[in-house]
Design an enzyme around this catalytic site. Structure first.
Site: not given
Ligand code: NAP
Ligand code: HSE
Length: 434
Positions: A18, A37, A109, A133, A209
Site C-alpha cells: 500500500v 488540495v 485495522k 478509511e 474490521k
Molecule cells: P506490507 O507490504 O507488509 O508493507 C509494510 C511496510 O512497512 C514495508 O515497507 C516494511 O518495510 C515497513 N515496516 C513494517 N514494519 C516496520 C518497522 N517496524 N519499521 C520500519 N518499517 C517497517 O504491508 P501492506 O500490505 O502494505 O499493508 C500495510 C497496512 O495496510 C497494514 O495495516 C494492512 O493491514 C493495511 N491494508 C492492506 C491492504 C492490502 O491489500 N495489502 C488493504 C487494506 C489495508 P520493508 O519494505 O523494508 O520490509
Molecule cells: N488482507 C486484507 C484482505 C487486506 O485480504 O482483505 C485488506 O484489508
C-alpha cells in the site's frame, strides 16, 4: 507558480504494497494532488525496515530511513501516513504523531480495532485529524458513510464480506475446485494478504474490521476480544458441493446486529442463499450491507484489497486532511462513542445450521441422530445421504436445521460425537438468512 504555493509535508511510515501505491501517487500525480488540495503535497521522509531493497517508485536515497523519529520529528511533516501494519510500533507512532499535533492517516485495522476510541480521543485533544478509511474494505468507502452520510439512521445490522483474501480463496475453491494452499499463495502474490496470512484465513482481519464498523455504526466500543471468530480453514471440498446442491454459496461473513442494549458481532463461514447479493461477491471484492431505520438497506460493493484500491482510500483521506491544512479550516472529527452496549455471546445466537456427519452405514443410525437433535429441541429441515463407502462401511449425511439456539447445537454436536454410530462431525456451518 508552484513556488508561491504552500507546501504540506507528508511522512510515510511503511512502503510495502500500500505504501508503494501511495508514494507513487505523491511522486507521479503531484500536479493532480495540488489541484485537488490547493497546496503542494510533498513526500518528505519514508520509514522502511530495509533501505537497500529496490522500491517502486524509486525514491532518492536520503528520503528513506530506518529511524522512525526522523519522520515523526521532521518539522516539515504535518501529515503522517501509517502503513506499517501490526500493533506495535504502529500504535505508538500514531499516538506520538497525534500528540505532536500532526494529522494521521492509517490503513491499520488492528490498531484501530484495539485502540480506535482512545486514538480518536487523542486526536480531539491535540486538535489533529485521524482518518482510517482504508482500514476496512480496501477501496470501498464505508467509514465516511458510517460517520457522515448514514448518521441520521439508527443502524440495526451490518452483513459484510470484508476480507479480500478469504473471499478470493472461497471463490476459487467453489468455482474452480482449487486447492486451499495454492490459492492462498496466489492471494499473497496479488498483494491481498496480510504480512501474516493466518490473520486472514483465521478470520482475525475480518474481526478487526467488524469491530471498527460496529463501534461506528452503534456508537459503542466493541471489544475485539468479544467478537466471535471462526476462519475458513475447516472448509472441505464437499462442503462447497453440498452448499451448491442446497442453493447456497459459502462466504466468510462478518455480522453485527443490534438487539436493544446488546450487540452481536461475529465472523464465520456461512451458507448464503445464491440469490443474495453477498453470495455473488466474488474474488477479492468486498461488500457491506447496512440496514437502518431510514434507509432500509444500502449495499457498498467494490475491490476490498490490493495496492490500487487501498491507495485510493488512503489518498482520499490525505486529500481531505491536506485541504483542511491548506485552507486553515479544521474538519470535524467523527462522532465519538457515546453508548455502552454489551456484546452478546454467540451461544445466544438463533440461526439455521448445516451439519455434515460421517456415520456408520447401517439401519437405525438416522433415528439415533434425530433423537439427539430432538432432545435438544433442534428441528430438522432436510437430510441428504450420498452413497456409502463400501471400504469403510461409512456414509456421509448432511442435515440442515430450522432456526435453533447455538448453545443447543454445540451441545448436540458433543452428544453426536459420543454416539458409537457417528465416526465424526465433518463440519457445522451456520446458514444465514436475513
Ligand atoms: P506490507 O507490504 O507488509 O508493507 C509494510 C511496510 O512497512 C514495508 O515497507 C516494511 O518495510 C515497513 N515496516 C513494517 N514494519 C516496520 C518497522 N517496524 N519499521 C520500519 N518499517 C517497517 O504491508 P501492506 O500490505 O502494505 O499493508 C500495510 C497496512 O495496510 C497494514 O495495516 C494492512 O493491514 C493495511 N491494508 C492492506 C491492504 C492490502 O491489500 N495489502 C488493504 C487494506 C489495508 P520493508 O519494505 O523494508 O520490509
Ligand atoms: N488482507 C486484507 C484482505 C487486506 O485480504 O482483505 C485488506 O484489508
Amino acid at each position: 507558480m508552484t513556488d508561491r504555493l504552500q507546501r504540506i509535508g507528508v511522512g510515510l511510515l511503511g512502503m510495502g504494497v500500500v505504501g508503494g501505491g501511495v508514494a507513487d501517487v505523491l511522486v507521479n500525480d503531484a500536479q493532480a494532488m495540488t489541484r485537488k488540495v490547493g497546496c503542494a503535497v510533498e513526500l518528505r521522509r519514508v520509514l522502511v525496515r530495509d533501505t537497500s531493497r529496490p522500491r517502486s517508485p524509486d525514491l532518492p536515497a536520503p528520503m528513506l530511513t530506518t529511524e522512525a523519529q526522523e519522520v515523526l520529528n521532521d518539522e516539515d511533516v504535518s501529515i503522517v501516513i501509517e502503513l506499517l501494519g501490526g500493533e506495535e510500533p504502529a500504535r505508538s507512532y500514531i499516538c506520538q504523531a497525534l500528540q505532536s499535533g500532526r494529522h494521521v492517516v492509517t490503513a491499520n485495522k488492528e490498531v484501530m480495532a484495539k485502540y480506535g476510541p482512545e486514538l480518536m480521543a487523542e486526536a480531539r485533544r491535540s486538535s489533529a485529524s485521524l482518518r482510517f478509511e482504508a482500514s476496512v474494505a480496501g477501496g470501498i468507502p464505508i467509514i465516511a458513510p458510517l460517520t457522515r452520510d448514514l448518521l441520521a439512521n439508527e443502524i440495526t445490522s451490518i452483513h459484510a464480506i470484508i476480507n479480500g483474501t478469504t473471499n478470493y480463496i472461497l471463490t476459487r475453491m467453489a468455482q474452480d475446485r482449487a486447492d486451499f494452499s495454492e490459492v492462498l499463495r496466489e492471494a499473497q502474490a496479488r498483494g491481498y494478504a496480510e504480512a501474516d496470512p493466518s490473520s486472514d484465513v483465521e478470520g482475525t482481519d475480518a474481526a478487526y474490521k467488524l469491530a471498527i464498523l460496529a463501534s461506528l455504526a452503534f456508537h459503542t466500543p466493541v471489544d475485539i476480544r468479544k467478537v466471535y471468530r471462526e476462519g475458513i480453514t475447516r472448509l472441505q471440498a464437499q462442503d462447497f458441493l453440498y452448499a451448491q446442491e442446497l442453493g447456497y454459496a459459502i462466504k466468510l461473513l462478518a455480522v453485527a446486529a443490534r438487539d436493544g442494549d446488546s450487540v452481536q458481532a461475529r465472523v464465520h463461514p456461512c451458507f448464503v442463499r445464491q440469490d443474495n447479493i453477498l453470495a455473488n461477491v466474488d474474488g477479492a471484492f468486498n461488500a457491506v450491507e447496512v440496514q437502518g431505520n431510514l434507509i432500509d438497506r444500502v449495499v457498498f460493493h467494490g475491490p476490498g484489497a490490493g495496492r490500487e484500491p487501498t491507495t485510493s482510500a488512503v489518498i482520499a483521506d490525505l486529500i481531505e486532511v491536506a485541504r483542511s491544512v491548506c485552507s486553515g479550516v479544521a474538519v470535524s472529527e467523527p462522532l465519538g462513542v457515546d453508548r455502552t452496549l454489551t456484546v452478546a455471546d454467540v451461544s445466544s445466537l438463533i440461526d439455521r445450521y448445516y451439519l455434515r456427519l460421517v456415520i456408520a452405514d447401517r439401519p437405525g443410525v438416522l433415528a439415533q441422530i434425530a433423537q439427539v437433535l430432538g432432545e435438544m429441541d433442534i428441528s430438522i429441515a432436510s437430510v441428504i445421504q450420498k452413497d456409502a463407502d463400501p471400504n469403510t462401511g461409512t456414509a456421509e449425511i448432511v442435515i440442515t436445521t430450522h432456526p435453533a439456539r447455538e448453545s443447543a447445537v454445540q451441545e448436540s454436536l458433543t452428544m453426536l460425537e459420543g454416539l458409537e454410530v457417528v465416526s465424526r462431525v465433518g463440519n457445522m456451518i451456520r446458514i444465514e438468512e436475513w
